[in-house]
Design a protein around this motif. Sequence first.
Motif, PDB file in Angstrom:
ATOM      1  N   PHE A   1       0.710  -1.225  -0.028  1.00  0.00           N
ATOM      2  CA  PHE A   1      -0.016  -0.057  -0.004  1.00  0.00           C
ATOM      3  C   PHE A   1       0.698   1.195  -0.095  1.00  0.00           C
ATOM      4  N   GLY A   2       1.944   1.221   0.532  1.00  0.00           N
ATOM      5  CA  GLY A   2       2.772   2.300   0.564  1.00  0.00           C
ATOM      6  C   GLY A   2       3.487   2.665  -0.886  1.00  0.00           C
ATOM      7  N   SER A   3       3.461   1.353  -1.570  1.00  0.00           N
ATOM      8  CA  SER A   3       3.829   1.477  -3.247  1.00  0.00           C
ATOM      9  C   SER A   3       2.780   2.102  -4.076  1.00  0.00           C
ATOM     10  N   MET A   4       1.442   1.568  -3.401  1.00  0.00           N
ATOM     11  CA  MET A   4       0.208   2.100  -4.139  1.00  0.00           C
ATOM     12  C   MET A   4       0.211   3.803  -3.929  1.00  0.00           C
ATOM     13  N   GLY A   5       0.493   4.206  -2.779  1.00  0.00           N
ATOM     14  CA  GLY A   5       0.507   5.610  -2.576  1.00  0.00           C
ATOM     15  C   GLY A   5       1.635   6.253  -3.310  1.00  0.00           C
ATOM     16  N   ASP A   6       2.801   5.703  -3.691  1.00  0.00           N
ATOM     17  CA  ASP A   6       3.738   6.402  -4.470  1.00  0.00           C
ATOM     18  C   ASP A   6       3.358   6.243  -5.932  1.00  0.00           C
TER      19      ASP A   6
ATOM     20  N   ALA B   1      -4.382   5.057  -1.660  1.00  0.00           N
ATOM     21  CA  ALA B   1      -3.960   4.195  -0.559  1.00  0.00           C
ATOM     22  C   ALA B   1      -4.582   4.337   0.792  1.00  0.00           C
ATOM     23  N   LEU B   2      -5.160   5.536   1.080  1.00  0.00           N
ATOM     24  CA  LEU B   2      -5.625   5.938   2.340  1.00  0.00           C
ATOM     25  C   LEU B   2      -7.214   5.146   2.203  1.00  0.00           C
ATOM     26  N   CYS B   3      -7.841   5.452   1.186  1.00  0.00           N
ATOM     27  CA  CYS B   3      -9.073   4.795   0.864  1.00  0.00           C
ATOM     28  C   CYS B   3      -9.033   3.258   1.124  1.00  0.00           C
ATOM     29  N   THR B   4      -8.114   2.621   0.334  1.00  0.00           N
ATOM     30  CA  THR B   4      -7.974   1.071   0.376  1.00  0.00           C
ATOM     31  C   THR B   4      -7.837   0.518   1.793  1.00  0.00           C
ATOM     32  N   VAL B   5      -6.756   1.225   2.362  1.00  0.00           N
ATOM     33  CA  VAL B   5      -6.554   0.664   3.836  1.00  0.00           C
ATOM     34  C   VAL B   5      -7.535   0.810   4.890  1.00  0.00           C
ATOM     35  N   VAL B   6      -8.228   1.934   4.679  1.00  0.00           N
ATOM     36  CA  VAL B   6      -9.388   1.980   5.853  1.00  0.00           C
ATOM     37  C   VAL B   6     -10.482   1.201   5.248  1.00  0.00           C
ATOM     38  N   LEU B   7     -10.870   0.714   4.040  1.00  0.00           N
ATOM     39  CA  LEU B   7     -11.680   0.004   3.656  1.00  0.00           C
ATOM     40  C   LEU B   7     -11.383  -1.493   4.405  1.00  0.00           C
ATOM     41  N   ILE B   8     -10.083  -2.030   4.254  1.00  0.00           N
ATOM     42  CA  ILE B   8      -9.900  -3.349   4.470  1.00  0.00           C
ATOM     43  C   ILE B   8      -9.944  -3.496   6.007  1.00  0.00           C
ATOM     44  N   MET B   9      -9.644  -2.139   6.676  1.00  0.00           N
ATOM     45  CA  MET B   9      -9.357  -2.055   8.338  1.00  0.00           C
ATOM     46  C   MET B   9     -11.017  -2.270   8.606  1.00  0.00           C
ATOM     47  N   ALA B  10     -11.810  -1.595   8.392  1.00  0.00           N
ATOM     48  CA  ALA B  10     -13.333  -1.526   8.607  1.00  0.00           C
ATOM     49  C   ALA B  10     -13.983  -3.116   8.438  1.00  0.00           C
TER      50      ALA B  10
ATOM     51  N   GLY C   1       5.239  13.334 -14.945  1.00  0.00           N
ATOM     52  CA  GLY C   1       5.678  11.989 -15.403  1.00  0.00           C
ATOM     53  C   GLY C   1       6.889  11.353 -14.469  1.00  0.00           C
ATOM     54  N   GLU C   2       6.820  11.882 -13.254  1.00  0.00           N
ATOM     55  CA  GLU C   2       8.087  11.474 -12.536  1.00  0.00           C
ATOM     56  C   GLU C   2       7.900  10.523 -11.350  1.00  0.00           C
ATOM     57  N   THR C   3       6.637   9.786 -11.220  1.00  0.00           N
ATOM     58  CA  THR C   3       6.466   8.815 -10.331  1.00  0.00           C
ATOM     59  C   THR C   3       7.159   7.623 -10.553  1.00  0.00           C
ATOM     60  N   THR C   4       7.677   6.887  -9.538  1.00  0.00           N
ATOM     61  CA  THR C   4       8.513   5.851  -9.786  1.00  0.00           C
ATOM     62  C   THR C   4       7.670   4.485  -9.828  1.00  0.00           C
ATOM     63  N   SER C   5       8.062   3.677 -10.842  1.00  0.00           N
ATOM     64  CA  SER C   5       7.361   2.228 -10.873  1.00  0.00           C
ATOM     65  C   SER C   5       8.140   1.155  -9.937  1.00  0.00           C
ATOM     66  N   THR C   6       9.116   1.638  -9.312  1.00  0.00           N
ATOM     67  CA  THR C   6       9.655   0.853  -8.245  1.00  0.00           C
ATOM     68  C   THR C   6       9.969   1.232  -6.840  1.00  0.00           C
ATOM     69  N   PRO C   7       9.170   1.971  -6.333  1.00  0.00           N
ATOM     70  CA  PRO C   7       9.322   2.576  -5.017  1.00  0.00           C
ATOM     71  C   PRO C   7      10.130   1.660  -3.950  1.00  0.00           C
ATOM     72  N   VAL C   8       9.888   0.404  -3.855  1.00  0.00           N
ATOM     73  CA  VAL C   8      10.449  -0.492  -2.919  1.00  0.00           C
ATOM     74  C   VAL C   8      11.912  -0.450  -3.031  1.00  0.00           C
ATOM     75  N   ARG C   9      12.447  -0.665  -4.490  1.00  0.00           N
ATOM     76  CA  ARG C   9      13.698  -0.849  -4.831  1.00  0.00           C
ATOM     77  C   ARG C   9      14.634   0.516  -4.461  1.00  0.00           C
ATOM     78  N   ASP C  10      13.811   1.702  -4.957  1.00  0.00           N
ATOM     79  CA  ASP C  10      14.294   3.071  -4.863  1.00  0.00           C
ATOM     80  C   ASP C  10      14.324   3.418  -3.274  1.00  0.00           C
ATOM     81  N   SER C  11      13.661   2.946  -2.565  1.00  0.00           N
ATOM     82  CA  SER C  11      13.761   3.043  -0.914  1.00  0.00           C
ATOM     83  C   SER C  11      14.703   2.323  -0.536  1.00  0.00           C
ATOM     84  N   LEU C  12      15.076   1.390  -0.764  1.00  0.00           N
ATOM     85  CA  LEU C  12      16.121   0.586  -0.309  1.00  0.00           C
ATOM     86  C   LEU C  12      17.480   0.971  -0.845  1.00  0.00           C
TER      87      LEU C  12
END
Length: 434
Positions: free
Chosen positions: A65-70, A77-86, A212-223
């Motif tokens: 969901f962090g990747s979804m946000g980026d 991301a905020l809407c998806t996680v709160v639905l699953i939480m409910a 057009g500068e969102t990343t397609s690999t946010p996990v890799r870029d974070s590491l």
Amino acid sequence: MQKKALGAAMAGHIVESFDFIIYGYSATILAKHFFPSANPALALLSTLAIYGVAFIVRPLGGAVFGSMGDRLGRRTALCTVVLIMAVSTGAIGVLPTYAAAGIVAPVLLLLCRLGQGLSMGAEYTSAASYVMEQAPPSRRGRWISAVGGATFIGAALAVFLLLGLQLSAAGAYADWSWRVPFLVGGAIALIGLYMRLRLAESRAFTTLAERGETTSTPVRDSLRNWRVFLLLLVIFALLALVSQNFLGYLPTYLTVTGRLAPVTVLVASGIALVLCTGLSLLTGVLADRFGRKPLLVAGVVAAVLGSVPAYLVAAGGSLATTVIAEILLVIPAAVVGITATMVAVELVPVRIRATSTALTYNISYAVFGGTAPFVGALITAKFGKLAPGAYITIIAALALVVVLVALPETKNRLMPAPSRSDDPDFVPDALPHA
């Protein structure tokens, strides 16, 4: 617009802390309903282990969901996680017990906790990232402190609801009305979903997407941004340990080890949580004025100096000593929690902010937060009543060294429109400076 953004961001986090308080305070009752009664101690440890399992899957939720946000936006991301939480929280309120369904009962409880853990993997940090990107630069601390303060608002609501149920009919709560708080939590989460569906996307992400500068690999870029990643792991590890000892283990410690009446524990916790909400908001104001690092250092020092005395005082067995013990743990939980969140969202580049903060926050919570009640119970049994306080003190002392040596001040960091050419945060493996 500002109030709407803050309210929607806070709603999901209120449910997150509400649920964990409900589960933590109800652990002894859940143990009786969802596990065989032949061995009460084993049943309680099993219940606490399921509490911890939700933390173990939180890094996976953070990655997803962090990747979804980026990639797709903070609002999505905020809407998806709160639905699953409910769905996950409300479902616990209608689960069959072990007496009715046998082994199916704890399995279903585990599945609900897994759903909660996945959704919570990006709840807090996504909300903090969204709010920070909408806040005026001079008031970022205040805005983020409102989101962090939602932790204690949700916890206080849970405590007062539990107190009301206990005072109205303690026997009914042990029998069936323990289900009510979970149903209430699910309903609050649905309200949060409605509020979030009405939000606009954050300005920072919108600008990033338009270029057009969102990343397609946010996990890799974070590491790849490994120095910032490791630094955040350290400060979030201390936050996880302090907050979950207070929110997750201390209620069980006071009722099982301290032999206090549940009502006494609830009253003391309610008082401490109300004070903690105010302290969180004050921390935001002070951090905007004096900087993040001085406040974070003060919070870590409070954990070093106050943790052992907190568990020493908790053994007093009265309402007054219990309130003092909880306040000693609440102070570092509030101050470290708010300032650590500020530092995290200000250090990380916009393009990987949701993913990087979610991963570090939830890895730390999986290792130190989810295990806090279980480890606390084990070391108390083996080393005595002060062992949980000593455990916190050791980790806090190590964190203090790292904070003093490696943490830059982020109060005056500019938040420019994201661009590969003008964003000083863009270099993924460079540690930003104040």
